[in-house]
Design an enzyme around this catalytic site. Structure first.
Site, PDB file in Angstrom:
ATOM      1  N   HIS A  73       0.813  -1.223   0.000  1.00 33.38           N
ATOM      2  CA  HIS A  73       0.000   0.000   0.000  1.00 33.38           C
ATOM      3  C   HIS A  73       0.845   1.272   0.000  1.00 33.38           C
ATOM      4  O   HIS A  73       0.325   2.362  -0.246  1.00 33.38           O
ATOM      5  CB  HIS A  73      -0.994  -0.006   1.173  1.00 33.38           C
ATOM      6  CG  HIS A  73      -0.391   0.231   2.522  1.00 33.38           C
ATOM      7  ND1 HIS A  73      -0.115  -0.791   3.409  1.00 33.38           N
ATOM      8  CD2 HIS A  73      -0.030   1.367   3.154  1.00 33.38           C
ATOM      9  CE1 HIS A  73       0.390  -0.280   4.509  1.00 33.38           C
ATOM     10  NE2 HIS A  73       0.455   1.029   4.383  1.00 33.38           N
ATOM     11  N   ASP A 131       0.268  -7.643   1.420  1.00 30.68           N
ATOM     12  CA  ASP A 131       0.645  -6.241   1.597  1.00 30.68           C
ATOM     13  C   ASP A 131       2.163  -6.075   1.623  1.00 30.68           C
ATOM     14  O   ASP A 131       2.703  -5.313   2.418  1.00 30.68           O
ATOM     15  CB  ASP A 131       0.024  -5.651   2.869  1.00 30.68           C
ATOM     16  CG  ASP A 131       0.058  -4.122   2.863  1.00 30.68           C
ATOM     17  OD1 ASP A 131       0.198  -3.547   1.774  1.00 30.68           O
ATOM     18  OD2 ASP A 131      -0.022  -3.513   3.947  1.00 30.68           O
ATOM     19  N   GLY A 171       2.938   6.359   8.293  1.00 32.11           N
ATOM     20  CA  GLY A 171       4.315   6.642   7.899  1.00 32.11           C
ATOM     21  C   GLY A 171       5.271   5.547   8.333  1.00 32.11           C
ATOM     22  O   GLY A 171       6.350   5.394   7.772  1.00 32.11           O
ATOM     23  N   ASN A 172       4.854   4.778   9.363  1.00 33.50           N
ATOM     24  CA  ASN A 172       5.636   3.610   9.792  1.00 33.50           C
ATOM     25  C   ASN A 172       5.495   2.456   8.809  1.00 33.50           C
ATOM     26  O   ASN A 172       6.280   1.500   8.836  1.00 33.50           O
ATOM     27  CB  ASN A 172       5.205   3.120  11.170  1.00 33.50           C
ATOM     28  CG  ASN A 172       5.980   3.763  12.294  1.00 33.50           C
ATOM     29  OD1 ASN A 172       5.413   4.441  13.137  1.00 33.50           O
ATOM     30  ND2 ASN A 172       7.288   3.562  12.322  1.00 33.50           N
ATOM     31  N   SER A 173       4.464   2.507   7.966  1.00 30.19           N
ATOM     32  CA  SER A 173       4.207   1.409   7.028  1.00 30.19           C
ATOM     33  C   SER A 173       5.450   1.088   6.216  1.00 30.19           C
ATOM     34  O   SER A 173       6.069   1.976   5.620  1.00 30.19           O
ATOM     35  CB  SER A 173       3.068   1.788   6.084  1.00 30.19           C
ATOM     36  OG  SER A 173       1.847   1.917   6.775  1.00 30.19           O
ATOM     37  N   GLY A 217      -7.206 -25.220   0.652  1.00 33.89           N
ATOM     38  CA  GLY A 217      -8.542 -25.603   0.204  1.00 33.89           C
ATOM     39  C   GLY A 217      -9.521 -25.954   1.301  1.00 33.89           C
ATOM     40  O   GLY A 217     -10.327 -26.881   1.134  1.00 33.89           O
TER      41      GLY A 217
END
Length: 486
Positions: free
Chosen positions: A126, A157, A227-229, A285
């Site tokens: 992201h 992500d 901002g830590n992402s 599955g």
């Protein structure tokens, strides 16, 4: 009474010092040369010094674009426009109109972690998703570099980007499976515009499942903010144990719960991005829940349940033609061990499978009628086979598909087609294609396999797909998908 208090207080102080000293002795904090301040549980300065140079600032820019959007005109039937949209009311039929809009230029910021001296950097999907420009700024010397995306995956992500540089301060990557709850950690990143920030806390929990796709997360109370992402979660040796991904908050700022993607998943994703350009997602599955959750739910209904254990994964559904079905697993079975590792909760199972690729085999133990059984499963991809999924133009569609099952063929009286399993966004969502729709023909070509769809996208003339198919109800329909913005 005062005399008793005066007598006890020194003893209490001695006990506190003793506990603090014991904590310091047990910690894996740093080398023997590090000094620990009296009363401090662990010295985190070494971890900060080791990890800060490897964490970078990432700026992403999405340029202004002209897009065609569709909207409904509630006054269409009352006030017609004899000038054919001359006065800006758009064009369209049946109350559906289209107009062109200019999207604003957008800039966002996040963090990333240098994992190799030659310029590979891990961050969150992201952080880079939709970016037209990526700029990486190093911590040590504030040098700026343009970056390109090597691979990215929305569900995990995670993203891998590359800058043209050498001799970079790469971080040491630890095995997140060895992380223990209660262990001291640092979150390193660029939160709220405050570059090169370090926050401390402990590992609060492991194998947390947060939202769709993002699974088996490390939970920490080290402050994680916007901002830590993409930044680093490190242990007391300054080694990477996770990529900070999200916070859990109703206010949008830290309230004590942050989550990081463990390095066991990160390392596998990086390998996939380098080799294939896309994440190789293996599927077991099954659908289900923790045994404890299932039992509690049944008790609330007044049902007494005895599965022979209170740990493991209760299988509520076995996906037709999936790995579990092929291996003989059934609804009502309890999965307890995968490749020699106990699975007490669903997040642990997801963490193990996330490290596998389609075609990999796993040995599982399960309970059926309280009796333990063992079987071997061959994991499949989202298309229901064991092939490597290549990064192709079909990604722009934003859907997951698989060939229809025999029961679907019989029920709908058709011989082929691709079922839309998930609509993640992209051009199919823009066109209104729903989950469950079965694609049979694209640009007059029959769709029997994922490769057929991939080829149709590559061969599309005028960047347009004319899709025909059938809804789960049996009703036939079609869609027009534009691969590029008009």
């Amino acid at each position: 009474m005062k005399k008793i208090v005066k007598t006890l207080m020194p003893a209490m102080y001695l006990m506190v010092i003793a506990f603090s000293a014991a904590s310091c002795n047990k910690t894996q904090a740093a080398p023997a040369t590090a000094t620990v301040a009296p009363g401090q549980p662990v010295d985190l300065t070494y971890a900060a010094e080791k990890s800060l140079p490897a964490v970078v600032y990432i700026k992403s820019v999405t340029n202004s674009k002209v897009q065609t959007v569709e909207y409904s005109d509630p006054f269409e039937d009352f006030f017609s426009d004899p000038f054919g949209g001359f006065f800006g009311r758009g064009q369209g039929n049946n109350g559906k109109r289209q107009r062109q809009v200019q999207t604003p230029k957008r800039a966002a910021a996040g963090s990333g972690v240098i994992i190799s001296a030659d310029g590979y950097i891990v961050t969150n999907n992201h952080v880079v998703d939709g970016a037209d420009e990526l700029t990486v700024t190093l911590n040590e010397n504030s040098k700026e570099y343009s970056a390109r995306i090597i691979g990215a995956d929305k569900a995990t992500d995670l993203a891998l980007i590359k800058i043209d540089a050498k001799n970079l301060p790469a971080i040491v990557i630890a095995n997140s499976d060895d992380v223990k709850v209660g262990e001291w950690v640092l979150a390193v990143g660029n939160p709220l515009g405050l570059n090169n920030t370090v926050t401390a806390g402990i590992v609060s929990a492991k194998a947390r499942t947060m939202g769709q796709g993002v699974s088996s997360m490390i939970q920490t109370d080290a402050a994680i903010n916007q901002g830590n992402s993409g930044g680093a979660l490190v242990n007391t040796r300054g080694e990477l144990i996770g990529i900070n991904a999200m916070l859990y908050s109703q206010t949008g700022s830290n309230i004590g719960y942050g989550f990081a993607i463990p390095t066991a998943i990160v390392k596998k994703a990086v390998d996939d991005f380098k080799k294939y350009g896309t994440y190789q997602r293996a599927m077991i599955g099954i659908k289900g829940s923790d045994v404890s959750t299932y039992v509690d739910t049944e008790k609330e209904k007044g049902n007494e349940i005895d599965l022979g254990t209170m740990e493991g994964i209760y299988i509520a559904e076995v996906v037709e033609d999936g790995a579990a079905a092929d291996g003989g697993l059934q609804k009502g079975d309890v999965l307890t061990v995968v490749d020699g590792k106990k699975v007490k909760q669903f997040g642990e199972l997801q963490g193990i499978i996330a490290q596998k690729r389609p075609g990999d085999k796993v040995t599982v133990k399960y309970l059926r009628n309280k009796k333990e059984k063992t079987t071997t499963l061959t994991l499949k991809n989202e298309q229901g086979n064991t092939k490597v999924v290549k990064n192709a133009d079909v990604d722009v569609l934003g859907i997951d598909v698989r060939p229809i099952t025999e029961s679907q063929k019989n029920q709908l009286e058709i011989s082929y087609g691709l079922e839309v399993l998930k609509v993640n966004g992209g051009k199919m969502k823009d066109a209104g294609v729903p989950k469950g729709f079965i694609i049979q023909v694209v640009n007059d070509q029959p769709m029997r396999t994922f490769d057929d769809l991939q080829q149709a996208v590559k061969d599309a003339k005028d960047q347009m797909l004319v899709i025909k198919g059938i809804f789960p109800t049996g009703k036939r329909g079609g869609f027009v998908v534009y691969l590029q913005n008009e």
